[in-house]
Design a protein around this motif. Structure first.
Motif, mmCIF file in Angstrom:
data_model
loop_
_atom_site.group_PDB
_atom_site.id
_atom_site.type_symbol
_atom_site.label_atom_id
_atom_site.label_comp_id
_atom_site.label_asym_id
_atom_site.label_seq_id
_atom_site.Cartn_x
_atom_site.Cartn_y
_atom_site.Cartn_z
ATOM 1 N N PRO A 72 50.703 0.135 -6.195
ATOM 2 C CA PRO A 72 50.922 1.115 -5.290
ATOM 3 C C PRO A 72 49.446 1.282 -4.547
ATOM 4 O O PRO A 72 49.713 1.951 -3.464
ATOM 5 N N ARG A 73 48.419 0.877 -4.724
ATOM 6 C CA ARG A 73 47.247 0.920 -3.779
ATOM 7 C C ARG A 73 47.640 0.131 -2.214
ATOM 8 O O ARG A 73 47.247 0.907 -1.212
ATOM 9 N N THR A 74 48.464 -0.575 -2.066
ATOM 10 C CA THR A 74 48.996 -1.338 -0.908
ATOM 11 C C THR A 74 50.137 -0.559 -0.311
ATOM 12 O O THR A 74 50.336 -1.125 0.711
ATOM 13 N N ARG A 75 50.938 -0.128 -1.073
ATOM 14 C CA ARG A 75 52.226 0.582 -0.648
ATOM 15 C C ARG A 75 52.119 1.731 -0.640
ATOM 16 O O ARG A 75 52.949 2.544 0.353
ATOM 17 N N GLY A 76 51.029 2.565 -0.906
ATOM 18 C CA GLY A 76 51.029 4.201 -0.618
ATOM 19 C C GLY A 76 49.992 4.477 0.568
ATOM 20 O O GLY A 76 49.477 5.697 0.262
ATOM 21 N N TYR A 77 49.904 3.834 1.492
ATOM 22 C CA TYR A 77 48.763 4.190 2.415
ATOM 23 C C TYR A 77 49.557 5.317 3.518
ATOM 24 O O TYR A 77 50.735 5.450 3.560
ATOM 25 N N GLY A 78 48.507 5.993 3.867
ATOM 26 C CA GLY A 78 49.046 6.777 5.162
ATOM 27 C C GLY A 78 49.103 6.417 6.403
ATOM 28 O O GLY A 78 48.888 5.418 6.668
ATOM 29 N N ARG A 79 49.445 7.146 7.144
ATOM 30 C CA ARG A 79 49.934 6.938 8.786
ATOM 31 C C ARG A 79 48.247 6.757 9.360
ATOM 32 O O ARG A 79 48.060 6.027 10.431
ATOM 33 N N GLN A 80 47.334 7.305 8.767
ATOM 34 C CA GLN A 80 45.770 7.060 9.686
ATOM 35 C C GLN A 80 45.323 5.843 8.937
ATOM 36 O O GLN A 80 45.257 5.836 7.566
ATOM 37 N N PRO A 81 44.823 4.992 9.578
ATOM 38 C CA PRO A 81 44.429 3.722 8.936
ATOM 39 C C PRO A 81 43.009 4.024 8.154
ATOM 40 O O PRO A 81 42.324 5.003 8.359
ATOM 41 N N ASP A 82 43.063 3.426 7.014
ATOM 42 C CA ASP A 82 41.846 3.489 5.908
ATOM 43 C C ASP A 82 41.265 1.955 6.062
ATOM 44 O O ASP A 82 41.635 1.223 5.213
ATOM 45 N N PRO A 83 39.931 1.971 6.771
ATOM 46 C CA PRO A 83 39.441 0.724 6.842
ATOM 47 C C PRO A 83 38.897 0.004 5.586
ATOM 48 O O PRO A 83 38.818 -1.066 5.305
ATOM 49 N N GLN A 84 38.378 0.745 4.769
ATOM 50 C CA GLN A 84 38.191 0.298 3.392
ATOM 51 C C GLN A 84 39.185 -0.201 2.568
ATOM 52 O O GLN A 84 39.298 -1.573 2.114
ATOM 53 N N MET A 85 40.266 0.344 2.557
ATOM 54 C CA MET A 85 41.448 -0.149 1.898
ATOM 55 C C MET A 85 42.228 -1.448 2.509
ATOM 56 O O MET A 85 42.514 -2.401 1.875
ATOM 57 N N LEU A 86 42.149 -1.316 3.777
ATOM 58 C CA LEU A 86 42.583 -2.496 4.614
ATOM 59 C C LEU A 86 41.464 -3.677 4.131
ATOM 60 O O LEU A 86 41.895 -4.804 4.204
ATOM 61 N N ALA A 87 40.166 -3.492 4.455
ATOM 62 C CA ALA A 87 39.221 -4.624 4.106
ATOM 63 C C ALA A 87 39.695 -5.254 2.762
ATOM 64 O O ALA A 87 39.615 -6.330 2.641
ATOM 65 N N GLU A 88 39.671 -4.282 1.775
ATOM 66 C CA GLU A 88 39.907 -4.598 0.372
ATOM 67 C C GLU A 88 41.292 -5.355 0.209
ATOM 68 O O GLU A 88 41.156 -6.435 -0.573
ATOM 69 N N THR A 89 42.347 -5.000 0.948
ATOM 70 C CA THR A 89 43.277 -5.714 0.727
ATOM 71 C C THR A 89 43.462 -7.154 1.336
ATOM 72 O O THR A 89 43.955 -8.137 1.051
#
Length: 90
Positions: A54-71
């Motif tokens: 769910p961390r990688t499928r529940g992202y919003g329309r605005q980029p989340d740089p931290q989530m992207l880097a972690e993924t």
């Protein structure tokens, strides 16, 4: 799996329209959905994990740089720019 096989599958996605949180060839995909969808089509086990997390499928329309880097750190090996080859994700 070869780089040619990855490129062949990625090429099959040409013409797929952009759609937030989608990953369906010929229907719709966003940037990460494209990468994950290609991986799923090629049978990569990381794709199963990606689509069930769910961390990688529940992202919003605005980029989340931290989530992207972690993924990216979780699913990709880091490659220095001079070493980039066909089928690498930049």
């Amino acid at each position: 799996m070869t780089r040619a096989e990855i490129l062949a599958e990625a090429s099959r996605w040409i013409g797929t329209r952009w759609q937030h949180q989608a990953a369906a060839r010929g229907v719709g995909c966003d940037c990460i959905g494209f990468v994950a969808g290609v991986a799923r089509a090629l049978g990569l086990p990381e794709a199963v994990e990606f689509f069930s997390d769910p961390r990688t499928r529940g992202y919003g329309r605005q980029p989340d740089p931290q989530m992207l880097a972690e993924t990216c750190a979780r699913y990709f090996d880091r490659v220095d720019l001079p070493a980039v080859r066909l089928a690498d994700v930049l």
